[in-house]
Design a protein around this motif. Structure first.
Motif, mmCIF file in Angstrom:
data_model
loop_
_atom_site.group_PDB
_atom_site.id
_atom_site.type_symbol
_atom_site.label_atom_id
_atom_site.label_comp_id
_atom_site.label_asym_id
_atom_site.label_seq_id
_atom_site.Cartn_x
_atom_site.Cartn_y
_atom_site.Cartn_z
ATOM 1 N N THR A 194 17.393 40.289 47.554
ATOM 2 C CA THR A 194 18.272 39.764 49.173
ATOM 3 C C THR A 194 20.049 40.188 48.913
ATOM 4 O OG1 THR A 194 17.178 38.062 49.201
ATOM 5 C CG2 THR A 194 18.739 37.499 50.313
ATOM 6 N N SER A 195 20.539 40.292 47.519
ATOM 7 C CA SER A 195 21.896 40.261 47.355
ATOM 8 C C SER A 195 21.836 41.564 47.915
ATOM 9 C CB SER A 195 22.799 40.308 45.821
ATOM 10 O OG SER A 195 22.036 38.882 45.672
ATOM 11 N N TYR A 252 16.998 33.244 37.972
ATOM 12 C CA TYR A 252 15.646 34.261 37.204
ATOM 13 C C TYR A 252 15.812 34.521 35.928
ATOM 14 C CZ TYR A 252 15.566 35.090 42.532
ATOM 15 O OH TYR A 252 15.793 35.222 43.559
ATOM 16 N N HIS A 271 13.781 33.915 57.967
ATOM 17 C CA HIS A 271 12.632 34.395 56.892
ATOM 18 C C HIS A 271 12.658 35.581 56.068
ATOM 19 C CE1 HIS A 271 9.552 33.036 54.368
ATOM 20 N NE2 HIS A 271 8.563 33.657 54.804
ATOM 21 N N ALA A 287 2.180 45.090 54.515
ATOM 22 C CA ALA A 287 3.117 46.490 53.456
ATOM 23 C C ALA A 287 2.641 46.337 51.745
ATOM 24 C CB ALA A 287 4.356 45.959 53.120
ATOM 25 N N ARG A 306 9.709 43.983 48.241
ATOM 26 C CA ARG A 306 8.549 43.212 47.764
ATOM 27 C C ARG A 306 7.212 42.865 48.468
ATOM 28 N NH1 ARG A 306 5.018 47.641 47.296
ATOM 29 N NH2 ARG A 306 3.160 47.531 45.267
ATOM 30 N N CYS A 307 8.739 41.603 49.164
ATOM 31 C CA CYS A 307 8.022 40.820 49.887
ATOM 32 C C CYS A 307 7.943 40.455 51.097
ATOM 33 C CB CYS A 307 8.999 39.011 49.631
ATOM 34 S SG CYS A 307 8.706 38.675 47.389
ATOM 35 N N THR A 308 8.684 41.109 52.450
ATOM 36 C CA THR A 308 9.172 40.519 53.282
ATOM 37 C C THR A 308 8.372 41.848 54.565
ATOM 38 O OG1 THR A 308 10.884 41.180 53.774
ATOM 39 C CG2 THR A 308 11.000 39.196 53.413
ATOM 40 N N GLY A 309 7.732 42.588 54.123
ATOM 41 C CA GLY A 309 7.574 43.771 54.864
ATOM 42 C C GLY A 309 8.612 44.659 55.467
ATOM 43 N N TYR A 310 9.518 43.859 55.677
ATOM 44 C CA TYR A 310 10.845 44.316 56.027
ATOM 45 C C TYR A 310 10.940 43.687 57.601
ATOM 46 C CZ TYR A 310 10.596 47.501 52.422
ATOM 47 O OH TYR A 310 10.639 48.143 50.771
ATOM 48 N N GLY A 346 8.108 33.391 43.968
ATOM 49 C CA GLY A 346 8.428 34.240 45.578
ATOM 50 C C GLY A 346 7.760 33.305 46.573
ATOM 51 N N ARG A 386 13.411 26.937 54.645
ATOM 52 C CA ARG A 386 13.126 26.833 53.666
ATOM 53 C C ARG A 386 13.760 26.463 52.820
ATOM 54 N NH1 ARG A 386 9.934 31.237 49.836
ATOM 55 N NH2 ARG A 386 12.267 32.376 49.542
ATOM 56 N N LEU A 412 13.771 36.309 53.690
ATOM 57 C CA LEU A 412 13.615 36.358 52.249
ATOM 58 C C LEU A 412 12.214 35.272 51.352
ATOM 59 C CD1 LEU A 412 16.415 33.451 50.087
ATOM 60 C CD2 LEU A 412 15.853 34.387 52.957
ATOM 61 N N GLN A 413 11.563 35.928 50.609
ATOM 62 C CA GLN A 413 10.469 35.078 50.121
ATOM 63 C C GLN A 413 11.352 34.743 48.413
ATOM 64 O OE1 GLN A 413 6.534 36.402 50.824
ATOM 65 N NE2 GLN A 413 7.635 37.486 52.765
ATOM 66 N N CYS A 414 11.228 36.192 47.790
ATOM 67 C CA CYS A 414 11.500 35.923 46.293
ATOM 68 C C CYS A 414 12.861 35.373 46.176
ATOM 69 C CB CYS A 414 10.720 36.396 45.581
ATOM 70 S SG CYS A 414 11.890 38.213 44.829
ATOM 71 N N GLY A 415 13.630 36.672 46.771
ATOM 72 C CA GLY A 415 15.085 36.334 47.184
ATOM 73 C C GLY A 415 15.328 37.753 46.191
ATOM 74 N N TYR A 416 14.974 38.322 45.336
ATOM 75 C CA TYR A 416 15.509 39.757 44.418
ATOM 76 C C TYR A 416 16.139 40.406 44.431
ATOM 77 C CZ TYR A 416 15.818 40.722 39.507
ATOM 78 O OH TYR A 416 15.925 40.772 37.972
ATOM 79 N N PHE A 438 19.912 35.320 57.365
ATOM 80 C CA PHE A 438 18.454 35.357 56.338
ATOM 81 C C PHE A 438 17.587 34.450 56.694
ATOM 82 C CE2 PHE A 438 18.582 39.092 54.303
ATOM 83 C CZ PHE A 438 19.361 40.170 55.255
ATOM 84 N N TRP A 439 18.321 33.338 56.929
ATOM 85 C CA TRP A 439 17.882 31.616 56.371
ATOM 86 C C TRP A 439 17.033 31.359 57.522
ATOM 87 C CZ3 TRP A 439 20.533 26.376 55.753
ATOM 88 C CH2 TRP A 439 19.742 25.439 55.176
#
Lengths: 821, 163
Positions: B104-105, A46, B96, A716, B136-140, A522, A33, B98-102, B92-93
Motif C-alpha cells: 500500500t505505501s 509486520y 477497499h 488475479a 498480490r491481494c486485491t487484483g488492482y 491480510g 475495514r 488494500l488487504q494485507c497493506g504491504y 483507499f479506505w
C-alpha cells in the motif's frame, strides 16, 4: 445400491444457534475495514518491524546443488569476521534442535539446517548470527563447503522409478514414493463398464506459489534465566500446533511463547511456518541474544515451506447414454519436493469436492506422491482442491467437445439440484446446501452471453479470436482435521479437533475487547469480529477493539486456512456473546427489578421489552466490575463481565476404517461460476481480457465488499496460475525462478480491468447465520475458466489446453502446431 | 568503513553513521525508524519500497543511502495520520484498496506522484501509473477505484474551500 448406502448415513444434528434470514444491523454491511487506518499510515506491525534490544540478525548459506552429500564445512573465516556471533552447521544445530514438525505419516525427517545431505537448491546449509544482516551475509560468503553431488530427481514421472543414490530419504525405503494409495468410492468399475462414452485426458498442473509481498520472518529471544523462548513470527496456526516448535527446540511447550505479528499476505503460505522461526530460535539460544531472521526473496522463492501443488493427471470420465456423468477416474502423480510436511492432505481437499457440483456417483482416485529435489509443497489458496476443480472442469469441457454438447446445458443437466441438499458425494463428504443453477443463471445474465457470442462471430470474420470461458466450481470451506490423516496408509496422529476460540471482555466503561487466537493474515479478521460482535451485543463498532492472543494466553485456535475463519470466529463469538448477554441480563434484571426473559438488547442498552425503561451496557459494566455489593451473594453475580468460548467444527464425522467413506470433513460448500471473455492475439500468444464475470455463493455474507475483494484478488492469482506463474526447475534441479524477473506474477496490465462480482446467498443450515467460507474461491475457478476461454477463442484452429501455465510463448507454440496441421 | 549520512526525510533530518553499502530502504526503516516503507523483493521489481526522491518516485531498495545525501526523500509518513487521513488514504479506505497493506505505501506514493502531475487522471492513466508495482491481494481493480475516489474527495474538498 448407492441409494441404500446413502440412506444408512446419518447427518449429525445442526448446532446452528443464529438462523439465517434475521433482520440484521451489522452483518451484511459494506463496513469499511477496521484494520485499514493503521495500515494506510504505515503503522502495521509486520515481522521486520519487530526490534528487540541487543538484537542480532541471521543469514543463511543456501545449497547451490539440488542433491549432494555434504563432505565438509569450514566456518573458520566466517567466525573470524568482526561482528559475527555464531555460525552453525547442520551438525551443530542437530545437537540442540531436533527435526522440524511433520504432519505426514510416516514422517519424513526435515531439519532447519541440512544434516549430511542437501535435497534441493536453496536448502539451508549453515546459519549465521551477526550484528547486522549485511555482516551476516558477508560471513555466509566466507563459509567453505565441499559437496559430493548425487543423482538428481527433477521429473515427477521419473521420480516414481528412482533407486539407489537418487533416493532422497533412503531410511524410508529404496524409492522416492512418499505415499501411494488407491481409493474407490461407489460402483466405479460397474459405471465404467456400463458407460456409453468415456472421455480421456492427460492434464498438467504447474508448481506455483502464493508469493506474498512480505516474506516469512521471525524474531526469537531466549531468556536464560527462565529457560523460555519468546518468538515473534508472521505464522498462523500457532494456537493450534505452535507447540510443535517446542518439540523441535527440545523444550516443554510452556517454555515457548509465540507472539503473532501481522502478515503482509499469506494466501496459505504462512499457514504454519517452521524453518524460519526455528532457525531464529536456535541462534537466539546459541548467542543469548534476540535474533531476527527474515527470508530474502530468493530464499522465499527457493526454500519457503510452501510451494503449491505440482500434478500430472490421467483422467477418465464416464457418461451414460443420456449424457449423465456417472463416474470419474483419476490417476495422479504429485510432486511434493524434498519433504512431506502435510502428507497428502492436499488430496483430501481434492476428494472433498472431487465430483464438483455434479451428480457423479462413483470415483476412483489413484494417488502417487513422489519426492524430488525441489522445495517442499505446502499450502496455497485452494490447497489442492483448486487443482481438482481445474481437472474436473477440463473433463466436462472435453465431454462437451467430444459429444458436441452445449457447455451450459450439459452442466445444468448434471448439477445437483437445490432440493437434493444436504447431499453426500461418493467420497463420503457432505455438501450442506447449494443452488448451482441460480449461480450460473446469474452469471450468464450479468455477462450478456448472447451479445458476446454475436461479437465473437463478427470478430472472427475480421480474423480476431474472442473466446468465452465457463467454470462452475465448488469452494469447500471449513476443513475438519480428519483430512490431515484419513488418506494415510499409516494414519499417525488421528486428531479430530479443529476449533476456534475467542475471548471477549467488556471493560468497566462498556467497551469490548475481542481477543482472537489467530493472526492478521491480510484478510479481515478484525472487521469480521467487529461486525459479528456488534450484531450480537448491539454495540457500536467503534466500541469494539480487537487484539491477538499469544500462546501463553491463547485458547485453542486453528486460524485461517481452508476458508474457515469467518465461519469459525462467528461460532466462537456467538458462544461468547451468549454468556455475556446472560450476565448483562442477570445484573440488569436485578437492578431494574425485571425478569431476565423480559429484557432485550437495543442500541447499546439493556431494555425492558416494550418499554423505554433500561440501562446502558456501560452502566451495567461499571456495576459488574466495581460494585459487587450491589448484588446478591450468589456466585453468578461475581465481579467481571467476560467470556471465553471455544467453538468446535460445526459438522464432522469419522472416516470408515476401510476408507471407502472418508466421513464428513469439508461440508460447508460454496460455489462459483466464472465467465471470462478474452481475445487471443494469435501472432503473439498474448491474451487480453474483454470482460469477466464471477458469481459466488458463500452463504450469508458478512461484508460484501471484503468478499468481493477476495474474489477479485483470487481471480488475479488464478490468472497468474493459468497464464504466467511457474516455479521452474531444470533437469538438474537448478531453480530458474529465483527472482521476480523470472517468476512472473500479474501486474495491473495482466489482469481483467473489471471483474464484475455477483453474489448468490444460499445459507448453510449448519453454521451461525448461515455463513460459508469464501477466501480462496477466486483462484479456484479462474484457471479452468481461462483454459476454456482460450479453447473457445481458438476453436477454429483446434487448439486444446491440457497444461498450465499457458504463457504467450507456449500458446504461440500451440497455435503454430495447430496451423501446421 | 562507516560514513556519516544525513538524510532529509519528510522535511526532517536523520543522521547516522552507516556503511556506504546501506540501502536507502534500510536507512529509512532501521536508521530513521520509519517502518511504513516496506521491502518486498529487494531487486527492484515489486515496488513495495517506492518512495519519492526529489518529488519523483524511486525504489528505495535500488538506491544507497549515501547517494541520497542532500536530496529530499518523501515516504508514506508524509501523508495523513490515522485521525486525519489524506484524500488518497481515505480513498483507499473507502474503496477497499488494500488487504494485507504491504504494497500500500508504494501504491500511495505512485498515486501521489500521479495526482501531482495529473489531478484528474482517467482510469487508464491510473492503470498506467501503478503498472510497475505488484499487489498480490486485491487484483488492482479497487486500487484504481481508490485513486479515482481520492480525486473526487480532493475535488469535493476544493469545492468546500471555494465555498
Amino acid at each position: 445400491m448407492n441409494v441404500k448406502a446413502k440412506a444408512k448415513k446419518s447427518i449429525p444434528a445442526s448446532r446452528q444457534r443464529e438462523v439465517p434470514g434475521q433482520d440484521l444491523k451489522w452483518i451484511g454491511q459494506n463496513m469499511k475495514r477496521v484494520e485499514d487506518p493503521r495500515l494506510l499510515v504505515g503503522e502495521g506491525e509486520y515481522a521486520d518491524d519487530i526490534a528487540l534490544a541487543n538484537m542480532l540478525h541471521a543469514a543463511v548459506l543456501a545449497s547451490p546443488h539440488a542433491h549432494a552429500r555434504i563432505i565438509s564445512i569450514d566456518v573458520s573465516k566466517a567466525l573470524a569476521l568482526p561482528g559475527v556471533h555464531a555460525v552453525m552447521t547442520g551438525e551443530e544445530v542437530a545437537k540442540v534442535t531436533g527435526p522440524l514438525p511433520c504432519f505426514g505419516s510416516p514422517p519424513v525427517e526435515q531439519r532447519c539446517v541440512a544434516l549430511g545431505k542437501v535435497r534441493h537448491v536453496g536448502e539451508p546449509v549453515a546459519i549465521v548470527a551477526a550484528d547486522s544482516r549485511y555482516i551476516a551475509e558477508d560471513a555466509v560468503g566466507l563459509i567453505e563447503v565441499e559437496y559430493e553431488q548425487l543423482p538428481v530427481v527433477a521429473d515427477l514421472r521419473e521420480a516414481v522409478h528412482a533407486k539407489g543414490a537418487a533416493v532422497l530419504h533412503p531410511e524410508r525405503g529404496d524409492n522416492n514414493i512418499a505415499l501411494q494409495r488407491s481409493f474407490k468410492f461407489g460402483t466405479v468399475d460397474e459405471d465404467f463398464a456400463n458407460a456409453k462414452t468415456i472421455v480421456k485426458r492427460t492434464l498438467r498442473w504447474p508448481r506455483s506459489g502464493a508469493q506474498p509481498l512480505e516474506t516469512c520472518g521471525a524474531v526469537a529471544d531466549f531468556n536464560r534465566g527462565s529457560g523460555k523462548f519468546t518468538v515473534h513470527c508472521n505464522t498462523s496456526m500457532y494456537n493450534y500446533v505452535g507447540w510443535l516448535w517446542a518439540v523441535s527446540l527440545n523444550v516443554p511447550a510452556h517454555k515457548l511463547n509465540i507472539v503473532p505479528t501481522m502478515a503482509g499476505g499469506s494466501f496459505g503460505s504462512k499457514l504454519f511456518l517452521h524453518k524460519v522461526p526455528i532457525i531464529a530460535a536456535t541462534l537466539a539460544r546459541k548467542t543469548g541474544r534476540p535474533v531476527k531472521y527474515l527470508e530474502d526473496r530468493l530464499e522465499n522463492l527457493s526454500s519457503c515451506d510452501h510451494h503449491g501443488s505440482d500434478r500430472y493427471y490421467e483422467c477418465e470420465l464416464a457418461l451414460d447414454a443420456d449424457n449423465n456423468m456417472t463416474a470419474l477416474k483419476c490417476d495422479v502423480i504429485d510432486d511434493y519436493g524434498a519433504y512431506f510436511q502435510f502428507g497428502i492432505g492436499h488430496h483430501g481437499n481434492a476428494l472433498s469436492q472431487i465430483t464438483g457440483p455434479y451428480k457423479i456417483r462413483s470415483v476412483e482416485a489413484n494417488i502417487t506422491a513422489v519426492l524430488t529435489n525441489k522445495c517442499q509443497q505446502g499450502a496455497y489458496r485452494g490447497f489442492g482442491s483448486e487443482v481438482s476443480n481445474f481437472v474436473l472442469e477440463r473433463m466436462v469441457d472435453a465431454a462437451c467437445d467430444e459429444l458436441n454438447l452445449d457447455r451450459l446445458a450439459f452442466r445444468r443437466q448434471n448439477f445437483i439440484k437445490k432440493a437434493e441438499f444436504p447431499y453426500f458425494i461418493p467420497t463420503g463428504n457432505l455438501y450442506d446446501s447449494g443452488d448451482y443453477e441460480a449461480v450460473m443463471d446469474k452469471a450468464v445474465g450479468m455477462l450478456d452471453l448472447e451479445g458476446w457470442r454475436k461479437k465473437q462471430a463478427e470478430a472472427l470474420k475480421e480474423g480476431r479470436y474472442i473466446g468465452i470461458g465457463l467454470a462452475t466450481c465448488q469452494e469447500r470451506s471449513v476443513f475438519s482435521s480428519t483430512e490431515f490423516w484419513s488418506l494415510n496408509n499409516v494414519p499417525g496422529f488421528t486428531l479430530t479437533s479443529s476449533a476456534e476460540g475467542v475471548s471477549v471482555k467488556l471493560d468497566a466503561l462498556g467497551n469490548a475487547v475481542v481477543k482472537l487466537q489467530a493472526p492478521f493474515w491480510g484478510n479481515s479478521p478484525e472487521t469480521m469480529a467487529v461486525q459479528i460482535l456488534a450484531e450480537q451485543l448491539q454495540l457500536a463498532p467503534s466500541a469494539i477493539s480487537v487484539a491477538y492472543a499469544d500462546t501463553d494466553s491463547g485458547l485453542s485456535g486453528t486460524g485461517p486456512g481452508g476458508s474457515r475463519y469467518t465461519v469459525m470466529i462467528a461460532g466462537a463469538l456467538v458462544g461468547a456473546s451468549k454468556i455475556i448477554r446472560n450476565k448483562l441480563f442477570l445484573l440488569a434484571g436485578h437492578l431494574l427489578q425485571a425478569g431476565k426473559d423480559k429484557l432485550e438488547l437495543r442500541d447499546g442498552k439493556v431494555m425492558v421489552k416494550g418499554t423505554e425503561q433500561g440501562m446502558s451496557i456501560a452502566d451495567i459494566a461499571m456495576q459488574a466490575h466495581f460494585f459487587r455489593l450491589s448484588f446478591p451473594d450468589e456466585p453468578e453475580f461475581d465481579t467481571g463481565l467476560d467470556a471465553n468460548y471455544t467453538y468446535d467444527h460445526p459438522l464432522t464425522t469419522l472416516p470408515s476404517d476401510d476408507r471407502t467413506d472418508l466421513g464428513i470433513f469439508y461440508p460447508i460448500m460454496g460455489h462459483m461460476c466464472h465467465m471470462p471473455v478474452i481475445e487471443v492475439d494469435i501472432e503473439t500468444g498474448k491474451i487480453t481480457f474483454l470482460d469477466y464475470v464471477a458469481v459466488h455463493d458463500c452463504g450469508t455474507i458478512v461484508n460484501p465488499m471484503t468478499l468481493a475483494g477476495h474474489v477479485r484478488g483470487g481471480t488475479a492469482q488464478g490468472v497468474g496460475t493459468a497464464l504466467y506463474e511457474q516455479y521452474d526447475y531444470d533437469e538438474q534441479g537448478q531453480f530458474r525462478s529465483g527472482s521476480y524477473a523470472d517468476y512472473l506474477m500479474p501486474k495491473v496490465m495482466e489482469v481483467p480491468p473489471n471483474v464484475r462480482v455477483g453474489h448468490v446467498e444460499t445459507p448453510s443450515p449448519f453454521t451461525e447465520y448461515g455463513i460459508k467460507g469464501g477466501g480462496e474461491g477466486g483462484r479456484m475457478g479462474t484457471p479452468p475458466a481461462l483454459a476454456g476461454a482460450i479453447e473457445d477463442a481458438l476453436r477454429p484452429l483446434g487448439v486444446r489446453i491440457d497444461a498450465l501455465p499457458v504463457t504467450p510463448s507456449k500458446l504461440r507454440g500451440l497455435i503454430r502446431q495447430a496451423q501446421a496441421k | 568503513m562507516k560514513t556519516s549520512v544525513s538524510l532529509k526525510i519528510n522535511g526532517k533530518s536523520y543522521q547516522d553513521d552507516v556503511e556506504p553499502r546501506t540501502l536507502l530502504s534500510d536507512f529509512i526503516r532501521h536508521h530513521a525508524g520509519l517502518k511504513g516503507t516496506h521491502v518486498g523483493c529487494e531487486h527492484g521489481v515489486c515496488g513495495a519500497c517506492t518512495v519519492m526522491i526529489d518529488g519523483k518516485t524511486a525504489r528505495s531498495c535500488l538506491a544507497f543511502a549515501v547517494q541520497c545525501q542532500d536530496h529530499d526523500i518523501t515516504t508514506v509518513e508524509s501523508l495523513g495520520t490515522q485521525e486525519e487521513l489524506s484524500p488518497l488514504q481515505q480513498g483507499f479506505w473507502e474503496k477497499h484498496g488494500l488487504q494485507c497493506g504491504y504494497c500500500t505505501s508504494g501504491m500511495l506514493m505512485l498515486a501521489t506522484e500521479l495526482l501531482e502531475h495529473n489531478p484528474t487522471p482517467t482510469r487508464d492513466e491510473i492503470r498506467e501509473a501503478i503498472s510497475g508495482n505488484l499487489c498480490r491481494c486485491t487484483g488492482y481493480q479497487t486500487i484504481i477505484d481508490s485513486i479515482a475516489r481520492a480525486v473526487e474527495i480532493k475535488a469535493g474538498t476544493a469545492l468546500e474551500a471555494a465555498e
